[in-house]
Design a protein around this motif. Sequence first.
Motif, PDB file in Angstrom:
ATOM      1  N   THR A   1       0.004 -21.357  94.176  1.00  0.00           N
ATOM      2  CA  THR A   1       1.346 -21.454  94.763  1.00  0.00           C
ATOM      3  C   THR A   1       1.992 -20.077  94.863  1.00  0.00           C
ATOM      4  O   THR A   1       2.573 -19.711  95.904  1.00  0.00           O
ATOM      5  CB  THR A   1       2.233 -22.387  93.911  1.00  0.00           C
ATOM      6  OG1 THR A   1       1.634 -23.680  93.850  1.00  0.00           O
ATOM      7  CG2 THR A   1       3.629 -22.498  94.527  1.00  0.00           C
ATOM      8  N   ARG A   2       1.882 -19.318  93.771  1.00  0.00           N
ATOM      9  CA  ARG A   2       2.469 -17.977  93.780  1.00  0.00           C
ATOM     10  C   ARG A   2       1.735 -17.060  94.759  1.00  0.00           C
ATOM     11  O   ARG A   2       2.354 -16.254  95.469  1.00  0.00           O
ATOM     12  CB  ARG A   2       2.423 -17.377  92.370  1.00  0.00           C
ATOM     13  CG  ARG A   2       3.358 -18.049  91.390  1.00  0.00           C
ATOM     14  CD  ARG A   2       3.044 -17.613  89.968  1.00  0.00           C
ATOM     15  NE  ARG A   2       4.005 -18.145  89.014  1.00  0.00           N
ATOM     16  CZ  ARG A   2       3.834 -18.110  87.701  1.00  0.00           C
ATOM     17  NH1 ARG A   2       2.731 -17.560  87.195  1.00  0.00           N
ATOM     18  NH2 ARG A   2       4.742 -18.606  86.889  1.00  0.00           N
ATOM     19  N   GLN A   3       0.408 -17.196  94.812  1.00  0.00           N
ATOM     20  CA  GLN A   3      -0.366 -16.330  95.685  1.00  0.00           C
ATOM     21  C   GLN A   3      -0.074 -16.624  97.153  1.00  0.00           C
ATOM     22  O   GLN A   3      -0.008 -15.702  97.982  1.00  0.00           O
ATOM     23  CB  GLN A   3      -1.864 -16.507  95.403  1.00  0.00           C
ATOM     24  CG  GLN A   3      -2.733 -15.427  96.033  1.00  0.00           C
ATOM     25  CD  GLN A   3      -2.370 -14.039  95.542  1.00  0.00           C
ATOM     26  OE1 GLN A   3      -2.185 -13.817  94.357  1.00  0.00           O
ATOM     27  NE2 GLN A   3      -2.238 -13.087  96.474  1.00  0.00           N
ATOM     28  N   GLU A   4       0.126 -17.903  97.450  1.00  0.00           N
ATOM     29  CA  GLU A   4       0.479 -18.266  98.824  1.00  0.00           C
ATOM     30  C   GLU A   4       1.814 -17.636  99.211  1.00  0.00           C
ATOM     31  O   GLU A   4       1.987 -17.140 100.329  1.00  0.00           O
ATOM     32  CB  GLU A   4       0.553 -19.786  98.952  1.00  0.00           C
ATOM     33  CG  GLU A   4       0.855 -20.258 100.378  1.00  0.00           C
ATOM     34  CD  GLU A   4       0.909 -21.764 100.498  1.00  0.00           C
ATOM     35  OE1 GLU A   4       1.141 -22.257 101.612  1.00  0.00           O
ATOM     36  OE2 GLU A   4       0.733 -22.444  99.461  1.00  0.00           O
ATOM     37  N   PHE A   5       2.752 -17.642  98.277  1.00  0.00           N
ATOM     38  CA  PHE A   5       4.055 -17.029  98.525  1.00  0.00           C
ATOM     39  C   PHE A   5       3.909 -15.519  98.728  1.00  0.00           C
ATOM     40  O   PHE A   5       4.485 -14.944  99.670  1.00  0.00           O
ATOM     41  CB  PHE A   5       4.983 -17.314  97.340  1.00  0.00           C
ATOM     42  CG  PHE A   5       6.280 -16.566  97.382  1.00  0.00           C
ATOM     43  CD1 PHE A   5       7.314 -16.983  98.203  1.00  0.00           C
ATOM     44  CD2 PHE A   5       6.478 -15.423  96.593  1.00  0.00           C
ATOM     45  CE1 PHE A   5       8.520 -16.288  98.248  1.00  0.00           C
ATOM     46  CE2 PHE A   5       7.671 -14.733  96.634  1.00  0.00           C
ATOM     47  CZ  PHE A   5       8.690 -15.166  97.460  1.00  0.00           C
ATOM     48  N   LEU A   6       3.098 -14.884  97.881  1.00  0.00           N
ATOM     49  CA  LEU A   6       2.893 -13.433  98.001  1.00  0.00           C
ATOM     50  C   LEU A   6       2.207 -13.088  99.324  1.00  0.00           C
ATOM     51  O   LEU A   6       2.578 -12.107  99.994  1.00  0.00           O
ATOM     52  CB  LEU A   6       2.072 -12.914  96.821  1.00  0.00           C
ATOM     53  CG  LEU A   6       2.765 -12.910  95.452  1.00  0.00           C
ATOM     54  CD1 LEU A   6       1.787 -12.504  94.362  1.00  0.00           C
ATOM     55  CD2 LEU A   6       3.973 -11.974  95.460  1.00  0.00           C
ATOM     56  N   ASP A   7       1.209 -13.888  99.696  1.00  0.00           N
ATOM     57  CA  ASP A   7       0.499 -13.639 100.956  1.00  0.00           C
ATOM     58  C   ASP A   7       1.442 -13.788 102.141  1.00  0.00           C
ATOM     59  O   ASP A   7       1.352 -13.030 103.126  1.00  0.00           O
ATOM     60  CB  ASP A   7      -0.675 -14.613 101.101  1.00  0.00           C
ATOM     61  CG  ASP A   7      -1.775 -14.336 100.086  1.00  0.00           C
ATOM     62  OD1 ASP A   7      -1.810 -13.227  99.519  1.00  0.00           O
ATOM     63  OD2 ASP A   7      -2.596 -15.252  99.838  1.00  0.00           O
TER      64      ASP A   7
ATOM     65  N   ALA B   1      11.424 -12.264  92.479  1.00  0.00           N
ATOM     66  CA  ALA B   1      10.280 -13.164  92.323  1.00  0.00           C
ATOM     67  C   ALA B   1       8.985 -12.472  92.741  1.00  0.00           C
ATOM     68  O   ALA B   1       7.946 -12.629  92.082  1.00  0.00           O
ATOM     69  CB  ALA B   1      10.491 -14.428  93.153  1.00  0.00           C
ATOM     70  N   ILE B   2       9.036 -11.705  93.802  1.00  0.00           N
ATOM     71  CA  ILE B   2       7.839 -10.985  94.253  1.00  0.00           C
ATOM     72  C   ILE B   2       7.349 -10.039  93.163  1.00  0.00           C
ATOM     73  O   ILE B   2       6.150  -9.969  92.861  1.00  0.00           O
ATOM     74  CB  ILE B   2       8.136 -10.204  95.556  1.00  0.00           C
ATOM     75  CG1 ILE B   2       8.368 -11.179  96.706  1.00  0.00           C
ATOM     76  CG2 ILE B   2       6.996  -9.256  95.888  1.00  0.00           C
ATOM     77  CD1 ILE B   2       8.829 -10.498  98.001  1.00  0.00           C
ATOM     78  N   GLY B   3       8.283  -9.323  92.549  1.00  0.00           N
ATOM     79  CA  GLY B   3       7.903  -8.391  91.487  1.00  0.00           C
ATOM     80  C   GLY B   3       7.274  -9.099  90.304  1.00  0.00           C
ATOM     81  O   GLY B   3       6.258  -8.645  89.753  1.00  0.00           O
ATOM     82  N   ILE B   4       7.856 -10.233  89.904  1.00  0.00           N
ATOM     83  CA  ILE B   4       7.321 -11.002  88.773  1.00  0.00           C
ATOM     84  C   ILE B   4       5.949 -11.577  89.116  1.00  0.00           C
ATOM     85  O   ILE B   4       4.991 -11.484  88.334  1.00  0.00           O
ATOM     86  CB  ILE B   4       8.289 -12.139  88.387  1.00  0.00           C
ATOM     87  CG1 ILE B   4       9.593 -11.564  87.834  1.00  0.00           C
ATOM     88  CG2 ILE B   4       7.640 -13.073  87.373  1.00  0.00           C
ATOM     89  CD1 ILE B   4       9.439 -10.821  86.529  1.00  0.00           C
ATOM     90  N   PHE B   5       5.824 -12.183  90.294  1.00  0.00           N
ATOM     91  CA  PHE B   5       4.574 -12.823  90.685  1.00  0.00           C
ATOM     92  C   PHE B   5       3.432 -11.807  90.774  1.00  0.00           C
ATOM     93  O   PHE B   5       2.285 -12.120  90.450  1.00  0.00           O
ATOM     94  CB  PHE B   5       4.735 -13.540  92.029  1.00  0.00           C
ATOM     95  CG  PHE B   5       5.625 -14.759  91.962  1.00  0.00           C
ATOM     96  CD1 PHE B   5       6.130 -15.213  90.753  1.00  0.00           C
ATOM     97  CD2 PHE B   5       5.959 -15.456  93.121  1.00  0.00           C
ATOM     98  CE1 PHE B   5       6.957 -16.330  90.702  1.00  0.00           C
ATOM     99  CE2 PHE B   5       6.769 -16.566  93.076  1.00  0.00           C
ATOM    100  CZ  PHE B   5       7.274 -17.001  91.861  1.00  0.00           C
TER     101      PHE B   5
ATOM    102  N   VAL C   1      16.692  -9.431 102.655  1.00  0.00           N
ATOM    103  CA  VAL C   1      16.172 -10.562 101.879  1.00  0.00           C
ATOM    104  C   VAL C   1      16.979 -10.691 100.600  1.00  0.00           C
ATOM    105  O   VAL C   1      17.396  -9.700  99.997  1.00  0.00           O
ATOM    106  CB  VAL C   1      14.675 -10.355 101.561  1.00  0.00           C
ATOM    107  CG1 VAL C   1      14.160 -11.441 100.636  1.00  0.00           C
ATOM    108  CG2 VAL C   1      13.873 -10.335 102.853  1.00  0.00           C
ATOM    109  N   HIS C   2      17.217 -11.911 100.187  1.00  0.00           N
ATOM    110  CA  HIS C   2      18.011 -12.156  98.981  1.00  0.00           C
ATOM    111  C   HIS C   2      17.356 -11.475  97.775  1.00  0.00           C
ATOM    112  O   HIS C   2      16.121 -11.485  97.633  1.00  0.00           O
ATOM    113  CB  HIS C   2      18.115 -13.663  98.722  1.00  0.00           C
ATOM    114  CG  HIS C   2      19.175 -14.017  97.732  1.00  0.00           C
ATOM    115  ND1 HIS C   2      18.981 -13.941  96.374  1.00  0.00           N
ATOM    116  CD2 HIS C   2      20.455 -14.443  97.923  1.00  0.00           C
ATOM    117  CE1 HIS C   2      20.082 -14.315  95.745  1.00  0.00           C
ATOM    118  NE2 HIS C   2      21.003 -14.619  96.668  1.00  0.00           N
ATOM    119  N   PRO C   3      18.150 -10.860  96.885  1.00  0.00           N
ATOM    120  CA  PRO C   3      17.591 -10.157  95.724  1.00  0.00           C
ATOM    121  C   PRO C   3      16.692 -11.023  94.850  1.00  0.00           C
ATOM    122  O   PRO C   3      15.753 -10.521  94.230  1.00  0.00           O
ATOM    123  CB  PRO C   3      18.845  -9.713  94.949  1.00  0.00           C
ATOM    124  CG  PRO C   3      19.908  -9.616  95.985  1.00  0.00           C
ATOM    125  CD  PRO C   3      19.610 -10.690  96.986  1.00  0.00           C
TER     126      PRO C   3
END
Length: 404
Positions: free
Chosen positions: A57-63, A80-84, A73-75
């Motif tokens: 799920t996280r990888q799909e979001f990152l991709d 979330a990108i940094g954490i993921f 983009v909202h902070p």
Amino acid sequence: MWSYFKFEIKQFFTNKKNLAIYFLLAFATLFYAFKIAPTYNPIESVDYDEIEARYLTRQEFLDHMEGSDLNGVHPSVIYAIGIFKEINPIDKKRLDALDEGDLKQYADLTRDWYYFTNSFTYRNEAFFSYNSKYFIENNKYAEDDAFYAYLEQAVRYDAYSKADYELSLDIFEQRTALQTFERLSKGLLPIILIVCVLLLSIDIVKKDQRHPSILKGFPISDWKKLLVKMFVALLGSVALFAPLLIGFFIIGLQFGFGNFNLPSPMYAAQLDWHLEGQFEMMTLGTFIVQSLTLLFTWFIVIISVVLLCSILFRSEMVNFAVGLLLIFGENFYASRYVGYFWDVQNYPTSYIQVGQIISKRRNFYYMNNNLDFTLGLQLLFGLAGVVILLMIVIALNKRYKLMK
């Protein structure tokens, strides 16, 4: 005195009420071993599918976000990108370690996973949350409990990553026989055993009324009779572990027995959780020895209190009421963080949750750093000593003769 001891032993272990207690405990133990233990579902389990689902799920979001213009983009999305990007590589390596059967590597990575996850989840409910299983029954302290559990798990996995014994998923999930005893010692098992001791000893003086002529034939003083009764009751209390050992043997055959070198974390409020994890490590063997020592001390306290009440009031109901008051007395003041305001470490009743005292989870619950195994022993032995001394002094008074 030997003849009187043999008489008391025979009376104790042929008492129908006592036999019923042993039978019920054996039945409960077998039921737990065959029905409850196999279905034990820890909140923090080794679930390959769950780890994989989170990772994908996280990888799909990152991709999806890769190469996107993040201006405007909202902070929270950038956060979330940094954490993921930091957590996903750890999860990928954990999955690879499980695929390869490298449990030490999995333990090493999982330790990092718990530390890192805790660092961005605690007090950050607007963006992240702990496992939903912690948030049941309207527990308003669920986040604190999860924070504690994550740090405890991190320390456990750190010990597993350095283990010189064979690891298994059952060890990770604390399913082995010795780890089951550890878990139960932090729950209701000590209270169940102490209540059983109360019930076993509740009529140990009152029953003498059924054999007055026989007992008058033993030429020993009342205070010596009371000490013999105490020793017999202690032996009967130790016998409570016989059905438990059978149950733990069955669990051991199912999930392994574990070993005494397994980790058993102990809460340490003085440590900085950011740097040191706020837990110190003891071995499971040390935990079990200290738990049994504190539990056995409670047996002495309960039996001595019952004997004292027996010669003062000569009523089984009074014995029962006083015993229950001692066992459940903590409930009159037990509440989260009450130890910050009250010196609960000075109350003997505060040490009834044996496993939580040894692991110092009770310190976290009460927010009191002074609850301690050694202090608990001193208080309980002191209480038992005072009660036994009173019992002997009163027994020397002819007004309180056991047989009138």
